[in-house]
Design an enzyme around this catalytic site. Sequence first.
Site, PDB file in Angstrom:
ATOM      1  N   PHE A  11      -3.778  12.349 -31.892  1.00  0.00           N
ATOM      2  CA  PHE A  11      -4.238  13.272 -32.935  1.00  0.00           C
ATOM      3  C   PHE A  11      -4.493  12.519 -34.252  1.00  0.00           C
ATOM      4  O   PHE A  11      -5.647  12.416 -34.705  1.00  0.00           O
ATOM      5  CB  PHE A  11      -3.181  14.388 -33.079  1.00  0.00           C
ATOM      6  CG  PHE A  11      -3.238  15.170 -34.347  1.00  0.00           C
ATOM      7  CD1 PHE A  11      -4.440  15.720 -34.796  1.00  0.00           C
ATOM      8  CD2 PHE A  11      -2.079  15.390 -35.097  1.00  0.00           C
ATOM      9  CE1 PHE A  11      -4.488  16.450 -35.975  1.00  0.00           C
ATOM     10  CE2 PHE A  11      -2.125  16.124 -36.261  1.00  0.00           C
ATOM     11  CZ  PHE A  11      -3.326  16.653 -36.709  1.00  0.00           C
ATOM     12  N   ASN A  32      -1.886   4.059 -24.622  1.00  0.00           N
ATOM     13  CA  ASN A  32      -1.573   4.151 -23.180  1.00  0.00           C
ATOM     14  C   ASN A  32      -1.939   5.525 -22.620  1.00  0.00           C
ATOM     15  O   ASN A  32      -1.650   5.819 -21.466  1.00  0.00           O
ATOM     16  CB  ASN A  32      -0.088   3.849 -22.920  1.00  0.00           C
ATOM     17  CG  ASN A  32       0.825   4.956 -23.397  1.00  0.00           C
ATOM     18  OD1 ASN A  32       0.395   5.850 -24.139  1.00  0.00           O
ATOM     19  ND2 ASN A  32       2.085   4.915 -23.001  1.00  0.00           N
ATOM     20  N   PHE A  34      -0.706   8.471 -23.111  1.00  0.00           N
ATOM     21  CA  PHE A  34       0.362   9.416 -22.751  1.00  0.00           C
ATOM     22  C   PHE A  34       0.043  10.792 -23.341  1.00  0.00           C
ATOM     23  O   PHE A  34      -0.040  11.782 -22.613  1.00  0.00           O
ATOM     24  CB  PHE A  34       1.730   8.897 -23.223  1.00  0.00           C
ATOM     25  CG  PHE A  34       2.839   9.887 -22.981  1.00  0.00           C
ATOM     26  CD1 PHE A  34       2.992  10.488 -21.740  1.00  0.00           C
ATOM     27  CD2 PHE A  34       3.729  10.225 -24.000  1.00  0.00           C
ATOM     28  CE1 PHE A  34       4.008  11.430 -21.521  1.00  0.00           C
ATOM     29  CE2 PHE A  34       4.741  11.156 -23.778  1.00  0.00           C
ATOM     30  CZ  PHE A  34       4.870  11.752 -22.549  1.00  0.00           C
ATOM     31  N   THR A  35      -0.164  10.857 -24.641  1.00  0.00           N
ATOM     32  CA  THR A  35      -0.580  12.124 -25.267  1.00  0.00           C
ATOM     33  C   THR A  35      -1.965  12.000 -25.903  1.00  0.00           C
ATOM     34  O   THR A  35      -2.470  12.958 -26.474  1.00  0.00           O
ATOM     35  CB  THR A  35       0.430  12.584 -26.342  1.00  0.00           C
ATOM     36  OG1 THR A  35       0.708  11.461 -27.195  1.00  0.00           O
ATOM     37  CG2 THR A  35       1.711  13.079 -25.737  1.00  0.00           C
ATOM     38  N   ILE A  61       1.698  -8.017 -26.575  1.00  0.00           N
ATOM     39  CA  ILE A  61       0.255  -8.250 -26.551  1.00  0.00           C
ATOM     40  C   ILE A  61      -0.102  -9.185 -27.703  1.00  0.00           C
ATOM     41  O   ILE A  61       0.540  -9.146 -28.758  1.00  0.00           O
ATOM     42  CB  ILE A  61      -0.528  -6.914 -26.653  1.00  0.00           C
ATOM     43  CG1 ILE A  61      -2.025  -7.129 -26.372  1.00  0.00           C
ATOM     44  CG2 ILE A  61      -0.318  -6.219 -27.992  1.00  0.00           C
ATOM     45  CD1 ILE A  61      -2.786  -5.847 -26.056  1.00  0.00           C
ATOM     46  N   LYS A  89      12.262   3.339 -26.149  1.00  0.00           N
ATOM     47  CA  LYS A  89      11.643   2.022 -25.907  1.00  0.00           C
ATOM     48  C   LYS A  89      10.371   1.877 -26.739  1.00  0.00           C
ATOM     49  O   LYS A  89      10.101   0.818 -27.302  1.00  0.00           O
ATOM     50  CB  LYS A  89      11.285   1.872 -24.428  1.00  0.00           C
ATOM     51  CG  LYS A  89      12.473   1.593 -23.535  1.00  0.00           C
ATOM     52  CD  LYS A  89      11.929   1.344 -22.140  1.00  0.00           C
ATOM     53  CE  LYS A  89      13.005   1.058 -21.141  1.00  0.00           C
ATOM     54  NZ  LYS A  89      12.466   0.990 -19.767  1.00  0.00           N
ATOM     55  N   TYR A 143      13.887  10.223 -30.713  1.00  0.00           N
ATOM     56  CA  TYR A 143      12.785  10.125 -31.681  1.00  0.00           C
ATOM     57  C   TYR A 143      13.333   9.758 -33.072  1.00  0.00           C
ATOM     58  O   TYR A 143      12.908   8.759 -33.657  1.00  0.00           O
ATOM     59  CB  TYR A 143      12.063  11.463 -31.717  1.00  0.00           C
ATOM     60  CG  TYR A 143      10.843  11.502 -32.601  1.00  0.00           C
ATOM     61  CD1 TYR A 143       9.647  10.890 -32.213  1.00  0.00           C
ATOM     62  CD2 TYR A 143      10.862  12.183 -33.819  1.00  0.00           C
ATOM     63  CE1 TYR A 143       8.511  10.952 -33.023  1.00  0.00           C
ATOM     64  CE2 TYR A 143       9.736  12.245 -34.622  1.00  0.00           C
ATOM     65  CZ  TYR A 143       8.564  11.634 -34.227  1.00  0.00           C
ATOM     66  OH  TYR A 143       7.449  11.699 -35.029  1.00  0.00           O
ATOM     67  N   THR A 173       2.181  17.533 -39.831  1.00  0.00           N
ATOM     68  CA  THR A 173       0.743  17.485 -40.079  1.00  0.00           C
ATOM     69  C   THR A 173       0.009  18.174 -38.931  1.00  0.00           C
ATOM     70  O   THR A 173       0.429  18.072 -37.775  1.00  0.00           O
ATOM     71  CB  THR A 173       0.300  16.014 -40.216  1.00  0.00           C
ATOM     72  OG1 THR A 173       1.037  15.436 -41.288  1.00  0.00           O
ATOM     73  CG2 THR A 173      -1.187  15.894 -40.521  1.00  0.00           C
TER      74      THR A 173
HETATM   75  P1  NAD Z   1       0.112  12.072 -30.732  1.00  0.00           P
HETATM   76  O1  NAD Z   1       1.085  12.323 -29.667  1.00  0.00           O
HETATM   77  O2  NAD Z   1      -1.129  12.906 -30.776  1.00  0.00           O
HETATM   78  O3  NAD Z   1      -0.354  10.545 -30.730  1.00  0.00           O
HETATM   79  C1  NAD Z   1       0.448   9.500 -30.319  1.00  0.00           C
HETATM   80  C2  NAD Z   1      -0.442   8.489 -29.607  1.00  0.00           C
HETATM   81  O4  NAD Z   1       0.354   7.363 -29.207  1.00  0.00           O
HETATM   82  C3  NAD Z   1      -1.074   9.061 -28.329  1.00  0.00           C
HETATM   83  O5  NAD Z   1      -2.438   8.706 -28.280  1.00  0.00           O
HETATM   84  C4  NAD Z   1      -0.274   8.390 -27.210  1.00  0.00           C
HETATM   85  O6  NAD Z   1      -0.987   8.279 -26.010  1.00  0.00           O
HETATM   86  C5  NAD Z   1       0.069   7.052 -27.843  1.00  0.00           C
HETATM   87  N1  NAD Z   1       1.265   6.419 -27.270  1.00  0.00           N
HETATM   88  C6  NAD Z   1       2.471   6.985 -27.046  1.00  0.00           C
HETATM   89  N2  NAD Z   1       3.311   6.091 -26.506  1.00  0.00           N
HETATM   90  C7  NAD Z   1       2.629   4.915 -26.410  1.00  0.00           C
HETATM   91  C8  NAD Z   1       2.952   3.625 -25.926  1.00  0.00           C
HETATM   92  N3  NAD Z   1       4.157   3.356 -25.419  1.00  0.00           N
HETATM   93  N4  NAD Z   1       1.985   2.669 -25.965  1.00  0.00           N
HETATM   94  C9  NAD Z   1       0.750   2.931 -26.447  1.00  0.00           C
HETATM   95  N5  NAD Z   1       0.392   4.141 -26.913  1.00  0.00           N
HETATM   96  C10 NAD Z   1       1.320   5.127 -26.896  1.00  0.00           C
HETATM   97  O7  NAD Z   1       0.909  12.208 -32.109  1.00  0.00           O
HETATM   98  P2  NAD Z   1       0.397  12.164 -33.621  1.00  0.00           P
HETATM   99  O8  NAD Z   1       0.699  13.469 -34.244  1.00  0.00           O
HETATM  100  O9  NAD Z   1      -0.963  11.631 -33.693  1.00  0.00           O
HETATM  101  O10 NAD Z   1       1.433  11.116 -34.251  1.00  0.00           O
HETATM  102  C11 NAD Z   1       1.084   9.773 -34.465  1.00  0.00           C
HETATM  103  C12 NAD Z   1       2.233   9.054 -35.154  1.00  0.00           C
HETATM  104  O11 NAD Z   1       2.578   9.711 -36.373  1.00  0.00           O
HETATM  105  C13 NAD Z   1       3.504   8.968 -34.321  1.00  0.00           C
HETATM  106  O12 NAD Z   1       4.102   7.716 -34.503  1.00  0.00           O
HETATM  107  C14 NAD Z   1       4.376  10.050 -34.924  1.00  0.00           C
HETATM  108  O13 NAD Z   1       5.737   9.750 -34.776  1.00  0.00           O
HETATM  109  C15 NAD Z   1       3.956  10.012 -36.382  1.00  0.00           C
HETATM  110  N6  NAD Z   1       4.207  11.311 -37.021  1.00  0.00           N
HETATM  111  C16 NAD Z   1       3.370  12.365 -36.819  1.00  0.00           C
HETATM  112  C17 NAD Z   1       3.648  13.591 -37.409  1.00  0.00           C
HETATM  113  C18 NAD Z   1       2.746  14.782 -37.273  1.00  0.00           C
HETATM  114  O14 NAD Z   1       3.085  15.846 -37.798  1.00  0.00           O
HETATM  115  N7  NAD Z   1       1.604  14.689 -36.647  1.00  0.00           N
HETATM  116  C19 NAD Z   1       4.809  13.737 -38.194  1.00  0.00           C
HETATM  117  C20 NAD Z   1       5.650  12.646 -38.340  1.00  0.00           C
HETATM  118  C21 NAD Z   1       5.335  11.430 -37.764  1.00  0.00           C
END
Ligand code: NAD
Length: 310
Positions: A11, A32, A34-35, A61, A89, A143, A173
């Site tokens: 996202f 990767n 996952f989401t 990497i 991890k 987390y 967000t």
């Molecule tokens: P999201 O789940 O949409 O995106 C996370 C991305 O990371 C995904 O594309 C997923 O496939 C990838 N991913 C997960 N594990 C992985 C791994 N081991 N190797 C490679 N890729 C991996 O979440 P988001 O809302 O876009 O959040 C992005 C970041 O911002 C995260 O680190 C999250 O902790 C942080 N964050 C987001 C929010 C929010 O409200 N959106 C709030 C606090 C922190």
Amino acid sequence: MRILVTGGAGFLGSHLCERLLKEGHEVLCLDNFFTGRKKNIQDLMKHSGFELVRHDVVQPILLEVDKIYHLACPASPVHYQYNPVKTIKTNVIGTLHMLGLAKRVKARMLLASTSEVYGDPAEHPQKETYWGNVNPIGIRSCYDEGKRVAETFTMDYHRQNKVDVKIVRIFNTYGPRMLPDDGRVVSNFIVQALKGEDITVYGDGSQTRSFCYVDDLIDGMVRMMESENFIGPVNIGNPEEYTILDLARKIIAMTDSKSKIARKPLPSDDPTQRKPDITLAKQKLNWNPAVSVDEGLKKTIEYFKKELSA
Ligand code: NAD
Ligand code: UDP
């Protein structure tokens, strides 16, 4: 600049990649899936400055880059609790690998941390100086504690190895490209309201969150990366605070929905209140959220209407 965005197909990551490409940078998106989704970056794939690497940050990497935005990690409680060991991890080993890479190629690294480092906060609103109130053995710990260790690693790589680092603590967000089944409150409520299904309020709905629109968040993140002589951590979020019950009512009204509110059990360790103090972001980054919750929700509702009809 050649910029690596880990979690770039997610996202926030996909919006960040888009913004960096617009600014004329070369973007390496690592994910990767996952989401994350290919759909999020479909339009970016046509861009000659964009490259996709399917990779898991838990594995090392080596890439030649100037800057690293490290976002890889599932953010929705439903997703990060699905495989909690993997979440730890990702946060710990994954961040270690990105810091190692930053050290080796002398890149600046920005860590996407979270308001969850404050746990169930006893201080309100939360300032960066607050150390938090986190349960180390609960279902959110993979987390919360994972991100706390990621922050520790980031500061220690800076102190010990002089790695150029930045830490942002992101507060809730929302916006286009959240997954419809993501599990987070804004996407859940909008999708339920549009489908006329029950709106699932966990607990009595008196817990609060403060909601930031994605464009504002990305702007804050980029300003942080471009800042000099400021490591953070810095809170990035919109201080507009709502109870979850009020958010449910607001979304029902905005979608003109017939949905009813249905109570579900409150998950354990769910923080009772959350609101960022953004004084530091204002002072150091000249950043202030520009999109109100009403405006942001309107755009997000439009997005989900299109998604659901497709
Ligand atoms: P999201 O789940 O949409 O995106 C996370 C991305 O990371 C995904 O594309 C997923 O496939 C990838 N991913 C997960 N594990 C992985 C791994 N081991 N190797 C490679 N890729 C991996 O979440 P988001 O809302 O876009 O959040 C992005 C970041 O911002 C995260 O680190 C999250 O902790 C942080 N964050 C987001 C929010 C929010 O409200 N959106 C709030 C606090 C922190
Ligand atoms: N929540 C809710 N119904 C839902 C999803 C979430 O009442 O369908 C509540 C959840 O219990 C929490 C708040 O909304 O109090 C925000 O949840 P979310 O998962 O979006 O983010 P986080 O808890 O990580 O801030």
